[in-house]
Motif scaffolding. Structure first.
Motif, PDB file in Angstrom:
ATOM      1  N   MET A 225      70.074  32.193 124.955  1.00  0.00           N
ATOM      2  CA  MET A 225      69.823  32.236 123.507  1.00  0.00           C
ATOM      3  C   MET A 225      70.826  33.105 122.755  1.00  0.00           C
ATOM      4  N   LEU A 226      71.260  34.194 123.397  1.00  0.00           N
ATOM      5  CA  LEU A 226      72.163  35.109 122.687  1.00  0.00           C
ATOM      6  C   LEU A 226      73.568  34.547 122.515  1.00  0.00           C
ATOM      7  N   ARG A 227      73.802  33.411 123.170  1.00  0.00           N
ATOM      8  CA  ARG A 227      75.073  32.746 122.921  1.00  0.00           C
ATOM      9  C   ARG A 227      75.245  32.466 121.428  1.00  0.00           C
ATOM     10  N   MET A 228      74.152  32.103 120.765  1.00  0.00           N
ATOM     11  CA  MET A 228      74.231  31.796 119.335  1.00  0.00           C
ATOM     12  C   MET A 228      74.799  32.977 118.554  1.00  0.00           C
ATOM     13  N   LYS A 229      74.345  34.169 118.888  1.00  0.00           N
ATOM     14  CA  LYS A 229      74.813  35.379 118.199  1.00  0.00           C
ATOM     15  C   LYS A 229      76.296  35.646 118.494  1.00  0.00           C
ATOM     16  N   MET A 230      76.657  35.536 119.777  1.00  0.00           N
ATOM     17  CA  MET A 230      78.047  35.821 120.169  1.00  0.00           C
ATOM     18  C   MET A 230      79.008  34.820 119.526  1.00  0.00           C
ATOM     19  N   ILE A 231      78.617  33.557 119.511  1.00  0.00           N
ATOM     20  CA  ILE A 231      79.491  32.540 118.925  1.00  0.00           C
ATOM     21  C   ILE A 231      79.661  32.799 117.428  1.00  0.00           C
ATOM     22  N   SER A 232      78.544  33.102 116.779  1.00  0.00           N
ATOM     23  CA  SER A 232      78.606  33.389 115.350  1.00  0.00           C
ATOM     24  C   SER A 232      79.552  34.565 115.071  1.00  0.00           C
ATOM     25  N   ASP A 233      79.469  35.613 115.883  1.00  0.00           N
ATOM     26  CA  ASP A 233      80.338  36.784 115.695  1.00  0.00           C
ATOM     27  C   ASP A 233      81.808  36.465 115.960  1.00  0.00           C
ATOM     28  N   ILE A 234      82.059  35.714 117.033  1.00  0.00           N
ATOM     29  CA  ILE A 234      83.456  35.452 117.386  1.00  0.00           C
ATOM     30  C   ILE A 234      84.110  34.514 116.370  1.00  0.00           C
ATOM     31  N   ILE A 235      83.321  33.665 115.745  1.00  0.00           N
ATOM     32  CA  ILE A 235      83.893  32.805 114.696  1.00  0.00           C
ATOM     33  C   ILE A 235      84.412  33.683 113.557  1.00  0.00           C
ATOM     34  N   ASP A 236      83.627  34.683 113.172  1.00  0.00           N
ATOM     35  CA  ASP A 236      84.045  35.592 112.097  1.00  0.00           C
ATOM     36  C   ASP A 236      85.262  36.421 112.465  1.00  0.00           C
ATOM     37  N   SER A 237      85.265  36.951 113.687  1.00  0.00           N
ATOM     38  CA  SER A 237      86.309  37.909 114.028  1.00  0.00           C
ATOM     39  C   SER A 237      87.581  37.238 114.536  1.00  0.00           C
ATOM     40  N   HIS A 238      87.481  36.010 115.050  1.00  0.00           N
ATOM     41  CA  HIS A 238      88.651  35.423 115.688  1.00  0.00           C
ATOM     42  C   HIS A 238      88.870  33.945 115.354  1.00  0.00           C
ATOM     43  N   VAL A 239      87.896  33.127 115.685  1.00  0.00           N
ATOM     44  CA  VAL A 239      88.089  31.673 115.613  1.00  0.00           C
ATOM     45  C   VAL A 239      88.603  31.224 114.250  1.00  0.00           C
TER      46      VAL A 239
ATOM     47  N   VAL B 214      76.479  20.832 124.731  1.00  0.00           N
ATOM     48  CA  VAL B 214      77.679  20.501 123.958  1.00  0.00           C
ATOM     49  C   VAL B 214      77.323  20.415 122.479  1.00  0.00           C
ATOM     50  N   PHE B 215      77.927  21.262 121.669  1.00  0.00           N
ATOM     51  CA  PHE B 215      77.875  21.040 120.221  1.00  0.00           C
ATOM     52  C   PHE B 215      79.170  21.576 119.628  1.00  0.00           C
ATOM     53  N   GLY B 216      79.482  21.110 118.429  1.00  0.00           N
ATOM     54  CA  GLY B 216      80.754  21.537 117.855  1.00  0.00           C
ATOM     55  C   GLY B 216      80.888  21.114 116.411  1.00  0.00           C
ATOM     56  N   GLY B 217      82.104  21.310 115.904  1.00  0.00           N
ATOM     57  CA  GLY B 217      82.381  20.963 114.520  1.00  0.00           C
ATOM     58  C   GLY B 217      83.454  21.861 113.945  1.00  0.00           C
ATOM     59  N   THR B 218      83.555  21.865 112.633  1.00  0.00           N
ATOM     60  CA  THR B 218      84.465  22.824 112.011  1.00  0.00           C
ATOM     61  C   THR B 218      83.878  24.213 112.198  1.00  0.00           C
ATOM     62  N   TRP B 219      84.738  25.242 112.147  1.00  0.00           N
ATOM     63  CA  TRP B 219      84.191  26.590 112.360  1.00  0.00           C
ATOM     64  C   TRP B 219      83.178  26.958 111.279  1.00  0.00           C
ATOM     65  N   GLN B 220      83.387  26.413 110.073  1.00  0.00           N
ATOM     66  CA  GLN B 220      82.437  26.733 108.998  1.00  0.00           C
ATOM     67  C   GLN B 220      81.043  26.204 109.324  1.00  0.00           C
ATOM     68  N   ARG B 221      80.987  24.954 109.787  1.00  0.00           N
ATOM     69  CA  ARG B 221      79.683  24.346 110.074  1.00  0.00           C
ATOM     70  C   ARG B 221      79.034  24.980 111.303  1.00  0.00           C
ATOM     71  N   VAL B 222      79.848  25.290 112.312  1.00  0.00           N
ATOM     72  CA  VAL B 222      79.287  25.875 113.536  1.00  0.00           C
ATOM     73  C   VAL B 222      78.856  27.332 113.280  1.00  0.00           C
ATOM     74  N   LYS B 223      79.582  28.010 112.394  1.00  0.00           N
ATOM     75  CA  LYS B 223      79.164  29.358 111.985  1.00  0.00           C
ATOM     76  C   LYS B 223      77.750  29.304 111.389  1.00  0.00           C
ATOM     77  N   ASN B 224      77.556  28.370 110.473  1.00  0.00           N
ATOM     78  CA  ASN B 224      76.243  28.226 109.837  1.00  0.00           C
ATOM     79  C   ASN B 224      75.162  27.902 110.863  1.00  0.00           C
TER      80      ASN B 224
END
Ligand code: 2GW
Ligand code: MN
Length: 295
Positions: free
Chosen positions: A131-145, A212-222
């Protein structure tokens, strides 16, 4: 109101020739009721897609988590097979999240492909790792992706690429049809059944697989932010959704329709056996001994 095949923006019928029949599939659902294409083998011209995205000079981020035994068991195969099949010819940035960065295998990578490793904690409950993958992905999109890539895919590590997983899979918001349920009546879908959970669904559209899920970083961030918030709200109410992050993902996609769906070719469970409508395997589930990994 579904678009006609030739109305899809990148449909090969638009540039190859006018014989649209060559590029349609009549044995499977190729479009959702809200107008999102469902990508099956035979519906697209890979070369056309690749060239289109090469011209745009895009970068695709790929996140994967390999915590505890999952690193030894799956990461090397996942990465070496991704080098052979995932977005070949495009720029790719891998983001590997692990509790032991020193153990990440050194993979020989093609030009314009790089890998970053990030250290995460090894939570004692596997449900929390997931579950915490959601948090890590959200953070890494902001800081890097968001500074390096336009698109991002987020995948489970316990799977292997065996066929093309290419630019035809790119879209604003991309979801995957779960290979167990794509032909089944909704009655079987394993949505969260508990009205106390934020992931509760009475009737949905499809059953999507969180591998598997994906998209633009904006949509995946949301997506990741909203799913994480929902997971935390459940924790405060002392409830946990039936299939953890997957239940929350399904709720999110019910409320925010994906713009593209991937057929189960894109994450096939080989032990289902032969299915006439599955013409190729692109990503397949790795074997898993639940007793061994889930201890
Ligand atoms: C997971 C379960 C039991 C014990 C360990 C773990 C575990 C998962 C782990 O020790 N280390 C780790 O890195 N993971 C990561 O979480 C890894 O990337 C893995 O692919 C992902 C999800 O766990 P997994 O693959 O065992 O779950 P599945 O294949 O049953 O997946 C579906 O359901 C999950 C929720 O229960 C997720 O939604 C997942 O995305 C779904 O595919
Ligand atoms: Mn998995």
């Amino acid at each position: 109101k579904c678009p006609l095949p030739h109305e899809y923006p990148l449909h090969p019928g638009n540039h190859v020739d006018n014989s649209l029949d060559l590029w349609s599939r009549t044995d499977v659902q190729t479009c959702t009721y809200w107008g999102a294409p469902i990508i099956w083998d035979g519906m697209f011209d890979p070369e056309y897609y690749d060239e289109f995205y090469r011209k745009q000079n895009i970068t695709v981020a790929l996140t994967v988590f390999a915590v505890g035994r999952y690193l030894d068991l799956y990461l090397e195969k996942f990465l070496t097979s991704a080098e052979q099949h995932f977005m070949v010819g495009q720029r790719v940035v891998y983001y590997v999240f692990t509790d032991s960065p020193e153990k990440v295998p050194k993979i020989k990578m093609a030009a314009f492909r790089t890998l970053f490793t990030f250290k995460v904690e090894k939570y004692s409950r596997w449900q929390d790792v997931s579950m915490l993958r959601m948090k890590m992905i959200s953070d890494i999109i902001d800081s890097h992706v968001r500074h390096h890539a336009q698109y991002i895919f987020c995948l489970d590590v316990d799977q292997t690429f065996v066929g093309r997983f290419g630019t035809e899979a790119l879209g604003d918001m991309v979801a995957l049809l779960h290979s167990f349920y794509y032909r089944r009546p909704k009655f079987f879908y394993t949505y969260d059944q508990n009205p106390k959970s934020t992931a509760y669904i009475k009737t949905g559209d499809m059953y999507y697989h969180a591998a598997v899920f994906g998209g633009t970083w904006q949509r995946v961030k949301n997506l990741t932010q909203i799913c994480y918030d929902a997971i935390m709200q459940d924790k405060m109410n002392h409830v946990e959704a039936l299939w953890h992050d997957e239940s929350h993902l399904n709720k999110y996609f019910l409320l925010n329709k994906p713009t593209k769906l991937l057929s189960p070719e894109y994450c096939w469970a080989e032990y289902i056996g032969y299915r006439r409508d599955i013409h190729v395997h692109r990503l397949v589930w790795a074997e898993k001994n639940y007793k061994f990994v889930r201890q």
